[in-house]
Design a protein around this motif. Structure first.
Motif, PDB file in Angstrom:
ATOM      1  N   GLY A 108       0.796  -1.216   0.000  1.00 45.27           N
ATOM      2  CA  GLY A 108       0.000   0.000   0.000  1.00 45.27           C
ATOM      3  C   GLY A 108       0.830   1.268   0.000  1.00 45.27           C
ATOM      4  N   PHE A 109       1.800   1.365   0.892  1.00 39.33           N
ATOM      5  CA  PHE A 109       2.604   2.579   0.984  1.00 39.33           C
ATOM      6  C   PHE A 109       3.421   2.805  -0.278  1.00 39.33           C
ATOM      7  N   LEU A 110       3.959   1.729  -0.850  1.00 36.82           N
ATOM      8  CA  LEU A 110       4.759   1.877  -2.054  1.00 36.82           C
ATOM      9  C   LEU A 110       3.889   2.151  -3.271  1.00 36.82           C
ATOM     10  N   THR A 111       2.708   1.575  -3.300  1.00 38.38           N
ATOM     11  CA  THR A 111       1.755   1.847  -4.377  1.00 38.38           C
ATOM     12  C   THR A 111       1.311   3.298  -4.345  1.00 38.38           C
ATOM     13  N   GLN A 112       1.010   3.797  -3.157  1.00 37.99           N
ATOM     14  CA  GLN A 112       0.530   5.167  -3.001  1.00 37.99           C
ATOM     15  C   GLN A 112       1.582   6.177  -3.446  1.00 37.99           C
ATOM     16  N   ARG A 113       2.850   5.841  -3.290  1.00 38.71           N
ATOM     17  CA  ARG A 113       3.921   6.744  -3.707  1.00 38.71           C
ATOM     18  C   ARG A 113       3.923   6.964  -5.203  1.00 38.71           C
ATOM     19  N   THR A 114       3.507   5.955  -5.986  1.00 39.00           N
ATOM     20  CA  THR A 114       3.540   6.069  -7.442  1.00 39.00           C
ATOM     21  C   THR A 114       2.179   6.420  -8.027  1.00 39.00           C
ATOM     22  N   GLY A 119      -7.200  -1.179  -3.695  1.00 39.38           N
ATOM     23  CA  GLY A 119      -8.401  -1.625  -3.005  1.00 39.38           C
ATOM     24  C   GLY A 119      -8.140  -2.987  -2.406  1.00 39.38           C
ATOM     25  N   ALA A 120      -9.118  -3.515  -1.681  1.00 32.87           N
ATOM     26  CA  ALA A 120      -8.912  -4.789  -1.004  1.00 32.87           C
ATOM     27  C   ALA A 120     -10.195  -5.595  -0.936  1.00 32.87           C
ATOM     28  N   PRO A 132     -13.205  -0.401  -1.699  1.00 36.36           N
ATOM     29  CA  PRO A 132     -12.998   0.086  -3.067  1.00 36.36           C
ATOM     30  C   PRO A 132     -11.599   0.640  -3.300  1.00 36.36           C
ATOM     31  N   ALA A 133     -11.194   0.612  -4.568  1.00 36.97           N
ATOM     32  CA  ALA A 133      -9.866   1.101  -4.947  1.00 36.97           C
ATOM     33  C   ALA A 133      -9.904   2.600  -5.181  1.00 36.97           C
ATOM     34  N   ARG A 134      -9.021   3.320  -4.496  1.00 36.74           N
ATOM     35  CA  ARG A 134      -8.888   4.764  -4.682  1.00 36.74           C
ATOM     36  C   ARG A 134      -7.421   5.138  -4.538  1.00 36.74           C
ATOM     37  N   ALA A 142      -7.064   4.856   5.756  1.00 38.88           N
ATOM     38  CA  ALA A 142      -8.387   4.363   6.164  1.00 38.88           C
ATOM     39  C   ALA A 142      -8.515   2.878   5.872  1.00 38.88           C
ATOM     40  N   LEU A 143      -8.022   2.448   4.709  1.00 42.49           N
ATOM     41  CA  LEU A 143      -8.068   1.023   4.361  1.00 42.49           C
ATOM     42  C   LEU A 143      -7.260   0.201   5.353  1.00 42.49           C
TER      43      LEU A 143
END
Length: 299
Positions: A108-114, A119-120, A132-134, A142-143
């Motif tokens: 999650g943290f590495l995905t958010q950086r790019t 989502g899950a 949901p994916a955001r 929050a996820l």
């Protein structure tokens, strides 16, 4: 017990500080190769990777065509988290559910950086909860908070294969799927769904294990409880033959898990509660990058 926000902040700092500068694009090195979202077909040019040939367009036009792919940063990432009762077990440095949280947090943290959307799908008590994916850090936190504060699961049918199939049916856009589980369900119940997921998505299977699942200690008579069914059985762990049989059966089970994941074409990351999970993650990333370079050189 630390509040969820503090735990998540510490996780974020741990992941981003350790991996800062190591990961750039291509799904953060979690998987080799380019993204999988197809773009428009175009005429073949010398030097193009023949593995991207679009044979349907080639047949229609009688000219060789290849199909490009959209960059990884534009893809969705979906996590399928096994939060059933067996994930509450742990005798190493942490419980399996905490190790699973660390794995999901890393993605999650590495995905958010790019800038990717994440989502899950969470499996508990045989039911699936969809988050949901955001994009964006507030969504990710929050996820993660939702996952971290999940109640412990009760007795029920785990059905990780069913969860894989549901994710395949509901997530139509191609992307990266990360499955975090101990994969203790019978392999024949999830092998086909895992293979089907790999037809559309890149798949990373994160296997979470505890040392006591692999070997039996010599501690006299002990009571074993199946967390999924509640079934109990007393055994005499002082028997060397019993311990050997247990270890052999556990190794055979793990070998079967590895073989099924390999046959499905998914990448495999094995994490243990008694090991440095971040070191294992980094080693996995570096290996995938080496494989990607070799594949690129071969093409």
């Amino acid at each position: 017990m630390r509040p969820p926000e503090e735990v998540l902040r510490r996780l974020e700092l741990t992941v981003t500080r350790k991996l800062d500068g190591l990961l750039q694009g291509d799904h953060l090195g979690l998987l080799p190769g380019p993204g999988t979202e197809p773009a428009e077909a175009r005429p073949y040019q010398p030097g193009d990777d023949v593995r991207r040939m679009d044979w349907n367009v080639t047949a229609r036009t009688a000219l060789p065509h290849v199909r490009d792919v959209v960059a990884d940063r534009e893809l969705e990432v979906w996590v399928l988290l096994d939060a059933t009762a067996s994930m509450d077990f742990g005798t190493g440095l942490m419980e399996k559910r905490a190790l699973a949280l660390a794995a999901v947090a890393s993605v999650g943290f590495l995905t958010q950086r790019t800038g990717n959307r994440i989502g899950a799908h969470v499996l508990q008590s045989g039911a699936i909860r969809r988050l949901p994916a955001r994009t964006g850090r507030p969504h990710l936190m929050a996820l993660m908070r939702t996952i971290m504060t999940l109640p412990r699961d009760g007795v029920g049918v785990p059905r990780i294969g069913f969860a894989m199939e549901q994710l395949r049916r509901t997530v139509l856009r191609r992307g990266l799927v990360v499955i975090v589980s101990d994969f203790l369900d019978p392999a024949e119940t999830w092998e086909t769904p895992l293979r089907h997921l790999g037809v559309r998505h890149q798949v990373l299977a994160v296997e979470v294990a505890d040392p006591r699942e692999l070997t039996l200690p010599d501690v006299g008579v002990i009571t074993l409880v199946d967390p999924e069914t509640g079934r109990r059985q007393e055994i005499a762990s002082g028997s060397a033959r019993l311990r050997e049989r247990y270890a052999a059966a556990a190794e055979a089970q793990r070998g079967s898990i590895r073989a099924v994941i390999r046959r499905a074409g998914a990448a495999h990351l094995a994490l243990r509660t008694d090991r440095d999970w971040l070191r294992d993650l980094i080693q996995h990333i570096l290996l995938q990058r080496r494989l990607a370079r070799l594949a690129g050189g071969a093409g």
